[in-house]
Design an enzyme around this catalytic site. Structure first.
Site, PDB file in Angstrom:
ATOM      1  N   TYR A 175      31.706  -8.719 -30.499  1.00 19.60           N
ATOM      2  CA  TYR A 175      33.073  -8.469 -30.043  1.00 19.60           C
ATOM      3  C   TYR A 175      33.988  -9.607 -30.523  1.00 19.60           C
ATOM      4  O   TYR A 175      33.542 -10.550 -31.160  1.00 19.60           O
ATOM      5  CB  TYR A 175      33.100  -8.286 -28.518  1.00 19.60           C
ATOM      6  CG  TYR A 175      32.593  -6.909 -28.097  1.00 19.60           C
ATOM      7  CD1 TYR A 175      32.229  -5.957 -29.049  1.00 19.60           C
ATOM      8  CD2 TYR A 175      32.491  -6.547 -26.775  1.00 19.60           C
ATOM      9  CE1 TYR A 175      31.782  -4.693 -28.685  1.00 19.60           C
ATOM     10  CE2 TYR A 175      32.035  -5.279 -26.396  1.00 19.60           C
ATOM     11  CZ  TYR A 175      31.684  -4.363 -27.361  1.00 19.60           C
ATOM     12  OH  TYR A 175      31.242  -3.112 -27.006  1.00 19.60           O
TER      13      TYR A 175
ATOM     14  N   ARG B 240      18.729  -3.503 -17.581  1.00 16.89           N
ATOM     15  CA  ARG B 240      18.334  -2.111 -17.344  1.00 16.89           C
ATOM     16  C   ARG B 240      17.439  -1.906 -16.127  1.00 16.89           C
ATOM     17  O   ARG B 240      17.499  -0.854 -15.486  1.00 16.89           O
ATOM     18  CB  ARG B 240      17.659  -1.558 -18.606  1.00 16.89           C
ATOM     19  CG  ARG B 240      18.638  -1.369 -19.748  1.00 16.89           C
ATOM     20  CD  ARG B 240      17.928  -1.281 -21.067  1.00 16.89           C
ATOM     21  NE  ARG B 240      17.279  -2.541 -21.389  1.00 16.89           N
ATOM     22  CZ  ARG B 240      16.437  -2.722 -22.389  1.00 16.89           C
ATOM     23  NH1 ARG B 240      16.123  -1.715 -23.166  1.00 16.89           N
ATOM     24  NH2 ARG B 240      15.915  -3.909 -22.624  1.00 16.89           N
TER      25      ARG B 240
ATOM     26  N   ARG C 162      29.312 -15.921 -22.451  1.00 14.46           N
ATOM     27  CA  ARG C 162      28.143 -15.186 -22.968  1.00 14.46           C
ATOM     28  C   ARG C 162      28.196 -15.219 -24.491  1.00 14.46           C
ATOM     29  O   ARG C 162      29.160 -14.744 -25.098  1.00 14.46           O
ATOM     30  CB  ARG C 162      28.164 -13.738 -22.473  1.00 14.46           C
ATOM     31  CG  ARG C 162      26.899 -13.008 -22.885  1.00 14.46           C
ATOM     32  CD  ARG C 162      26.744 -11.637 -22.269  1.00 14.46           C
ATOM     33  NE  ARG C 162      25.333 -11.430 -21.971  1.00 14.46           N
ATOM     34  CZ  ARG C 162      24.743 -10.250 -21.882  1.00 14.46           C
ATOM     35  NH1 ARG C 162      25.435  -9.151 -21.997  1.00 14.46           N
ATOM     36  NH2 ARG C 162      23.462 -10.155 -21.634  1.00 14.46           N
TER      37      ARG C 162
ATOM     38  N   ALA D  87       8.440  16.264 -13.488  1.00 16.34           N
ATOM     39  CA  ALA D  87       9.244  17.133 -12.613  1.00 16.34           C
ATOM     40  C   ALA D  87       8.476  17.444 -11.333  1.00 16.34           C
ATOM     41  O   ALA D  87       9.004  17.300 -10.220  1.00 16.34           O
ATOM     42  CB  ALA D  87       9.610  18.425 -13.341  1.00 16.34           C
TER      43      ALA D  87
ATOM     44  N   GLU E  60      -2.573  21.078 -10.470  1.00 15.54           N
ATOM     45  CA  GLU E  60      -2.457  20.665 -11.876  1.00 15.54           C
ATOM     46  C   GLU E  60      -3.642  21.259 -12.627  1.00 15.54           C
ATOM     47  O   GLU E  60      -4.781  21.093 -12.200  1.00 15.54           O
ATOM     48  CB  GLU E  60      -2.452  19.125 -11.956  1.00 15.54           C
ATOM     49  CG  GLU E  60      -2.672  18.548 -13.334  1.00 15.54           C
ATOM     50  CD  GLU E  60      -1.681  19.034 -14.386  1.00 15.54           C
ATOM     51  OE1 GLU E  60      -0.469  18.935 -14.160  1.00 15.54           O
ATOM     52  OE2 GLU E  60      -2.144  19.540 -15.440  1.00 15.54           O
TER      53      GLU E  60
ATOM     54  N   CYS F 271      11.614   0.411 -15.497  1.00 17.14           N
ATOM     55  CA  CYS F 271      12.480   0.857 -16.596  1.00 17.14           C
ATOM     56  C   CYS F 271      11.604   1.130 -17.817  1.00 17.14           C
ATOM     57  O   CYS F 271      10.666   0.392 -18.098  1.00 17.14           O
ATOM     58  CB  CYS F 271      13.485  -0.251 -16.888  1.00 17.14           C
ATOM     59  SG  CYS F 271      14.301  -0.096 -18.484  1.00 17.14           S
TER      60      CYS F 271
END
Ligand SMILES: Cc1cc2nc3c(=O)[nH]c(=O)nc-3n(C[C@H](O)[C@H](O)[C@H](O)COP(=O)(O)O)c2cc1C
Ligand code: SF4
Length: 641
Positions: free
Chosen positions: A173, A319, A221, A390, A409, A342
């Site tokens: 940046y 994260r 930073r 799921a 299963e 994560c």
């Protein structure tokens, strides 16, 4: 008594008292509104992270100048009109005992004119490595004006109740663009040697220091290594850190990379855990002010050692706090098994290129405050078919809410297709997450039956009030002349029988599964050829892992054919066709692996609708997609029954 005494010791940066050494990294969420104002969603998101026990939060990348906004998902502080919303946010964090520092930012040439409607700016007219857009070279007057914008931003941050500011001088940046010899080739007072290239950063710090309350934290930073040939290197960054320290910086937060090396900046699962710690250690040897270390630090023992070995004073977590906001409290209480780990899959960073933040493992992003599990007042007999992400997610929630849950299963192990996906190299985070999901379900009263085939008759006999079908997609071989041969393998079988395969293997289809299988087999010393009809290999993978898996395959000498269509599969050979070229035969393969399509799998649902009062379908059974959708749907069903 915690097992991580250093991590849970208090610390101080200027006037900021921090209860532990854990800092939340600045991470854009795109939960603000399009004009950059605070929303209820963003407040709830950060409040939950404060409740999770982190020492202080660094609020995401916030723009000090309309021209410095990356896109319309970036928070703003370039006008007084933003103060009220930001004040509400800091109040909500303070009220639950949290602390919050604001990251002040200007993207320079990495801003997107499509969103800002403004010309990008930079110290020199060198195009953005990402957009290739040529920025305007800033005049001295314009530079001074941007220094003032940072100072005004800091003044507003004080008014809005922030406990400190962090200046974004990293990741390519604007301030980084000034610091770096790669993007700054000016010959005036703002370019040239280290001292001149640091002048813009130094003036920002000095001005903020002058105008802020005494001891107000001003954290810088930096990208201590830009990981490019001509960018900043660790030795020069030590000099920059000393200049910033002298200018009045309160601490240095040591990150890495710019836009040209962006595939390393947020280290995905192909990169080592803690891969930037050595950079923090280097800066720590050069300055006396506190130093913060960041970069795939997700293991509390690693964090504790960083502090014990004096490599940094604070450890920054990114994260892992998206995935599990309660990570700090869980670590403190020794509940390590409860941490929703994560995956380092980087779906989060990809999501914010144009949408709100999402996380593969945490479907509650943007819905914070609603994640509490409500006990059911009417427990039901529920049967879940399928033990992939799921089914496991639904089972955990439904059982925890007091339902009477059974899970069938058909394989001998839980995990579904996620288990095969996590067999590829470097995918330990996926294996860990699967273990977490299984542990969560096993801690409930769910009755798990393995090797149990769900036929219509068996479901009828079970007489459940609700059936959740999470039994995965229907796997159909692609239609190529020869895929019906019995000497070809599908991806799953190739994973399972790797050791008995020959040496020379062709993989038809270089999508996510094909690439990961290629990596798996090439890592075992096999000679691999991948044939992909699209012009990009690994399409469907998140960009960061896609880049790294391709690099790995190239390094291992895999032959990668793109824009190449397989028209025939024979015994040990393939016929391939490329545009404007005659068909070619590739031969000599010991094994050929063919791709399968993951189709919607609703036949069982249709057959049980008349015998089961309530039927739900989740995950790949709806349509072959990723773990993100599977987990989100499992959780949603778990909440609504
Ligand atoms: C979704 C997302 C958004 C990010 N946004 C910012 C940001 O606004 N400012 C910044 O300096 N770094 C940003 N980063 C980088 C992180 O602050 C951090 O350096 C990086 O994720 C590595 O830390 P971790 O391995 O603990 O996640 C972002 C990362 C992610 C994943
Ligand atoms: S999306 Fe992936 S990398 Fe990002 S926080 Fe969630 S699990 Fe981690």
């Amino acid at each position: 008594m915690t097992a991580f005494p250093k991590l849970f010791s208090s610390f101080k940066i200027g006037s900021l008292n921090i209860k532990n050494r854990m800092v939340m990294s600045p991470m854009e969420t795109h939960l603000c509104d399009k004009e950059g104002f605070v929303t209820e969603e963003i407040i709830a998101y950060y409040k939950e992270r404060a409740l999770g026990g982190v020492g202080y939060i660094t609020l995401e990348n916030t723009s000090v100048d309309p021209a410095g906004r990356v896109n319309d998902g970036m928070l703003c502080i370039h006008d007084d009109k933003f103060i009220a919303g930001l004040k509400m946010l800091t109040d909500c964090i303070h009220v639950v005992g949290g602390k919050v520092v604001l990251q002040l930012s200007h993207a320079g040439k990495e801003a997107l004119p499509y969103y800002t409607g403004l010309k990008t700016v930079s110290p020199s007219a060198i195009p953005s490595p990402l957009t290739k857009e040529m920025p305007k070279e800033l005049t001295i007057e314009e530079i001074k004006s941007i220094v003032n914008k940072f100072t005004d931003g800091a003044e507003r941050a004080v008014k809005a109740g922030f406990d400190g500011v962090e200046i974004h001088m990293a990741h390519g940046y604007l301030v980084n663009q000034f610091l770096s010899p790669e993007s700054n080739i000016r010959t005036d007072d703002y370019g040239g040697d280290t001292i001149r290239r640091s002048r813009f950063a130094r003036e920002i710090v000095e001005n903020i220091r002058k105008q802020s309350p005494k001891d107000y934290p001003v954290i810088c930073r930096i990208s201590a290594d830009e990981y490019t040939d001509t960018g900043l290197k660790p030795e020069e960054s030590k000099e920059i850190a000393k200049i910033l320290e002298k200018a009045g910086a309160s601490a240095i937060h040591v990150s890495a990379c710019n836009y040209a090396s962006a595939f390393f900046n947020i280290p995905c699962y192909y990169l080592e855990e803690g891969c930037f710690i050595h950079l923090a250690e280097g800066i720590k040897s050069a300055v006396k002010i506190p130093v913060l270390a960041v970069g795939r630090i997700m293991n509390p023992a690693m964090a504790e050692n960083i502090l014990k070995d004096n490599k940094a004073d604070l450890v920054v977590f990114g994260r892992i706090l998206i995935a599990d906001p309660y990570f700090p409290n869980k670590v403190k209480d020794g509940r390590l098994d409860d941490i929703r780990t994560c995956l380092s899959c980087n779906r989060c960073i990809e999501s914010i290129s144009d949408k709100k933040l999402v996380c593969t493992v945490n479907p509650y992003i943007g819905k914070e405050g609603t994640s509490g599990l409500k006990k059911t007042i009417k427990p039901k007999k529920i049967l879940i078919i399928g033990g992939g992400p799921a089914g496991l997610s639904a089972a955990h929630i439904l059982s925890s809410r007091g339902h009477n849950v059974s899970l069938w299963e058909k394989e001998s192990q839980l995990g579904g297709s996620f288990r095969f996906a996590s067999m590829a190299p470097k995918k330990e985070p996926m294996r860990k997450f699967l273990d977490y999901l299984i542990r969560q379900v096993k801690n409930t009263n769910t009755k798990i039956q393995l090797n149990k085939e769900a036929t219509t008759e068996a479901i009828k006999q079970f007489a459940a009030e609700v059936v959740v079908l999470a039994h995965g997609a229907k796997h159909v071989p692609v239609e190529i002349n020869g895929t019906q041969r019995n000497d070809v393998l599908n991806v799953k079988n190739a994973f399972l029988s790797a050791d008995s395969l020959g040496n020379n293997i062709a993989i038809v289809g270089g999508g996510p599964e094909g690439c990961e299988l290629a990596d798996f087999l090439a890592s075992r010393g096999k000679k691999i050829t991948v044939i992909e009809m699209m012009r990009v290999l690994g399409l469907g993978l998140v960009a960061h892992p896609r880049y790294h898996v391709r690099e790995r395959l190239n390094k291992m000498g895999a032959k990668l054919h793109i824009n190449t269509k397989v028209t025939e599969i024979g015994h040990n050979y393939l016929v391939v066709s490329r545009r404007r070229e005659p068909d070619q035969e590739l031969e000599g393969f010991d094994n050929i692996v063919i791709p399968t399509l993951h189709k919607s799998n609703t036949a069982l649902a249709e057959s049980i609708r008349t015998i089961v009062p309530e039927v739900y379908i989740a995950g790949d059974a709806v349509e072959g997609r990723t773990a993100l959708e599977a987990i989100a749907e499992g959780v949603e069903i778990g909440m609504k029954i």
